[in-house]
Each structure stands twice: as structure tokens, then as C-alpha cells.
Design an enzyme around this catalytic site. Structure first.
Site, PDB file in Angstrom:
ATOM      1  N   ALA A 132      -8.276  -5.930   1.536  1.00 20.94           N
ATOM      2  CA  ALA A 132      -7.459  -6.341   0.399  1.00 20.94           C
ATOM      3  C   ALA A 132      -7.094  -5.158  -0.490  1.00 20.94           C
ATOM      4  O   ALA A 132      -6.056  -5.173  -1.159  1.00 20.94           O
ATOM      5  CB  ALA A 132      -8.191  -7.399  -0.422  1.00 20.94           C
ATOM      6  N   GLY A 157     -16.712   6.912  -2.930  1.00 23.87           N
ATOM      7  CA  GLY A 157     -16.664   5.518  -2.536  1.00 23.87           C
ATOM      8  C   GLY A 157     -17.284   5.281  -1.176  1.00 23.87           C
ATOM      9  O   GLY A 157     -17.794   6.196  -0.529  1.00 23.87           O
ATOM     10  N   PRO A 158     -17.230   4.044  -0.717  1.00 25.17           N
ATOM     11  CA  PRO A 158     -17.900   3.661   0.534  1.00 25.17           C
ATOM     12  C   PRO A 158     -17.112   4.088   1.762  1.00 25.17           C
ATOM     13  O   PRO A 158     -15.920   4.399   1.683  1.00 25.17           O
ATOM     14  CB  PRO A 158     -17.953   2.134   0.427  1.00 25.17           C
ATOM     15  N   HIS A 169       7.887   1.326   3.458  1.00 19.47           N
ATOM     16  CA  HIS A 169       7.239   2.617   3.172  1.00 19.47           C
ATOM     17  C   HIS A 169       5.785   2.558   3.603  1.00 19.47           C
ATOM     18  O   HIS A 169       5.100   1.563   3.358  1.00 19.47           O
ATOM     19  CB  HIS A 169       7.328   2.934   1.682  1.00 19.47           C
ATOM     20  N   VAL A 191     -14.111  -0.337   4.351  1.00 24.87           N
ATOM     21  CA  VAL A 191     -12.847  -0.595   3.675  1.00 24.87           C
ATOM     22  C   VAL A 191     -12.675  -2.081   3.430  1.00 24.87           C
ATOM     23  O   VAL A 191     -12.864  -2.902   4.337  1.00 24.87           O
ATOM     24  CB  VAL A 191     -11.658  -0.102   4.526  1.00 24.87           C
ATOM     25  N   SER A 192     -12.285  -2.434   2.216  1.00 25.29           N
ATOM     26  CA  SER A 192     -11.842  -3.787   1.929  1.00 25.29           C
ATOM     27  C   SER A 192     -10.382  -3.903   2.356  1.00 25.29           C
ATOM     28  O   SER A 192      -9.527  -3.183   1.820  1.00 25.29           O
ATOM     29  CB  SER A 192     -11.959  -4.093   0.431  1.00 25.29           C
ATOM     30  N   GLY A 196      -7.837  -1.498   0.513  1.00 22.37           N
ATOM     31  CA  GLY A 196      -7.490  -0.322   1.277  1.00 22.37           C
ATOM     32  C   GLY A 196      -8.130   0.953   0.756  1.00 22.37           C
ATOM     33  O   GLY A 196      -9.247   0.950   0.226  1.00 22.37           O
TER      34      GLY A 196
END
Length: 318
Positions: free
Chosen positions: A204, A197-198, A108, A201-202, A206
Site C-alpha cells: 500500500a 526503514g524495514p 509514469h 515492503v507494504s 511502497g
């Protein structure tokens, strides 16, 4: 949010149990039972938010929790508090702490550990109240966990559709073995500025989608074939985007080793329901020489959700 316990206790005496909000929380994990247990323990910290349904799919490696609670208002009628806010935040914290999207794989699509959070009004609650809560949770997720958040539907200033944002972010393009989603392949900086938010992207964690909309029915139709290309052709012809049924969105996906599935979002289920979608899929599948099984809903109806919530709350208080 500044909301003192004393004020909350006072308000509880006049809770209107017909003013309910429902959250569907989609998390990118269903194979690690210890992780799911940690998320569910977080949900139980406040007994006034209740998980009324859980749908997990190992092939998709995805779980959805349906959580319900009340919403309180001030003297002007404006929404000021719902236990759902802190419950969803606690569940998200548990998920972010236990899941690494770089190690995730499944059939998915997904963009984040906490992939989608959608709020629906139930009973006499309004869409405005659901949108208020969606935006409050978006601020929490963006700020506390430094995760980019995109708002959609009633939570977005212009009502931007979820599938439009997902398409812009590449959500529908598999990145592994032709039909699977694995790891993180997007750039570290987002071209489209998130709502909260920023912009970085992290890998880990997303990205998170957060929205509010009237009730949407989720209905999956299994097809006994491994021909995912044929399943995707059928899915497209059934969908509004492909010229099929209005207010129906679809995804054709691999589902296990010997079958595929059409996952359907019925945006106005009282107008175009599951029977009509099922019939259209069966007709198109017959033209491809494929056998279709009876589809299934992945959640209860709104009336059943309210009934289950009331029973669970009553049992807990007694």
C-alpha cells in the site's frame, strides 16, 4: 529531533534568509483532489515552510510540490533545524493516510506513495546542509511509517545515483498493458537492504527515494504521436546513458490518448540546457517522421523560487 520551541524562537531572531533549502516532493497521485487538498493542508501547518510551486499531471497520476524554508545552525556552524523537516513529514503522513499504491495507476513509473524526496541548496546554503536534512527525513520516514528508504546522491555515503538504484529496483519496467504502472508487483522482501526503514515492503505504501543534489532542471517535451516505441528510442539517443548529451537523463512515456512525451532531467542545466535538448529531440524526431512541440519546464528557476518564497513569507508575516 529534540528541538525546543524556546530555542527555536530565540534562533528566529537571527535567521539568515540567504540560507535556504528547497524540497521537491513527488507523490503518486494527481487525480483525487480531496487527497491533494489534505496534503496541502498538512503543508500549511507551519507557515515558515512555503509551497512555491505545484506541478500535477493527470496522465502520469503524479504531483510534485516545491517547498522552501530556512536552515538554522549552532555555534559551530552545523545545521540543527529546518521547518522543512516537519512539513515534509506532515505531507508524507497525509499522503500515506490517503493513498493506496495497490489501487494506483498511471503512465509514469513509481515505487512508492511518497516516491521521491530531493533536497537542493538555495542561495548560500550548502549541499552538505541539504544532505543533512535528507538523511534526517529518511530516518523519520523509515521509522515512523515503516517504509523502506533508499538514499541517493549527496545523501548516500558513496553518492550512489538515483537512476542506478531505480534500475536495480525495476523502476523503469512498466507492469501493466505495456506502458503503464499499476498496483504493486515487486516482492514483499527487498534483496537490496534499504538505508532506513524495514526490508519488508507494504504494497500500500511502497518504497521512498530520498536524496540531496545541486539544482536539477525538469523539462518535458511533447511528441504528437502514440508511437511510444519511437519516443523511447529518441529519449534513449538523447540521454547520456544512450550516448547522447552528457548530464541528461530521459524517459519516453505515454501522455494521454494521442501523444507521448520525453521527460528530461538536466543534471547540469547551466552546461547543457533545455534549448540543446529540444534541438536534439527535434532532429531525431524528424528522422522518425514525428512532430515535436515546444517543451516546458515543470518548475521555476532557483532565482524565481527564492523570490517567490521571500514574497510569500513577507506577506504572511505582515
Amino acid at each position: 529531533m529534540d528541538y525546543s520551541p524556546a530555542c527555536k524562537d530565540k534562533k528566529k531572531k537571527t535567521i539568515d534568509q540567504s540560507m535556504l533549502l528547497c524540497c521537491k516532493l513527488f507523490i503518486s497521485e494527481s487525480r483525487n483532489l480531496a487527497v491533494l487538498d489534505a496534503i496541502e493542508r498538512a503543508a500549511r501547518l507551519d507557515p515558515e515552510s512555503v509551497i512555491v510551486n505545484k506541478f500535477e499531471d493527470r496522465a502520469y497520476n503524479r504531483v510534485r510540490y516545491t517547498i522552501v524554508s530556512y536552515v538554522l545552525h549552532d555555534s559551530t556552524g552545523s545545521a540543527i533545524f529546518s521547518p522543512l523537516q516537519q512539513t515534509v513529514l506532515a505531507m508524507a503522513e497525509a499522503a500515506f493516510g490517503a493513498i493506496n499504491l495497490e489501487e494506483h495507476s498511471g503512465a509514469h513509473p513509481r515505487l512508492g506513495v511518497v516516491d521521491d524526496i530531493v533536497f537542493h541548496p538555495l542561495a548560500r546554503a550548502s549541499l552538505d546542509e541539504a544532505a543533512w536534512l535528507a538523511k534526517a527525513v529518511a530516518v523519520d520516514i523509515g521509522n515512523k511509517f515503516q517504509v523502506p528508504v533508499y538514499l541517493y546522491a549527496a545523501a548516500h555515503p558513496t553518492g550512489k545515483a538515483l537512476d542506478t538504484i531505480r534500475r536495480e529496483l525495476g523502476y523503469y519496467r512498466p507492469n501493466f498493458m505495456g506502458n503503464q504502472w499499476a498496483g504493486w508487483t515487486m516482492p514483499g522482501m527487498l534483496q537490496e537492504k534499504p538505508d532506513e526503514g524495514p526490508s519488508s515492503v507494504s504494497p500500500a505504501r511502497g518504497i521512498a527515494m530520498i536524496g540531496a543534489r545541486p539544482w536539477v532542471a525538469l523539462y518535458n517535451i511533447p511528441i504528437l504521436s502514440t508511437d511510444v516505441a519511437a519516443t523511447r528510442r529518441i529519449a534513449r539517443m538523447v540521454s547520456a546513458r544512450g550516448g547522447g548529451l552528457p548530464t541528461v537523463q530521459t524517459l519516453g512515456l505515454v501522455h494521454g490518448e494521442d501523444s507521448t512525451e520525453i521527460a528530461c532531467m538536466l543534471l547540469e542545466p547551466n552546461q547543457i540546457g533545455a534549448d540543446r535538448v529540444q534541438n536534439r529531440v527535434e532532429m531525431l524526431a524528424a528522422e522518425e517522421g514525428l512532430y515535436v512541440e515546444k517543451g516546458y519546464f515543470t518548475d521555476h528557476s532557483p532565482d524565481m523560487i527564492i523570490e517567490k518564497y521571500m514574497k510569500l513569507i513577507s506577506a504572511d508575516r505582515n
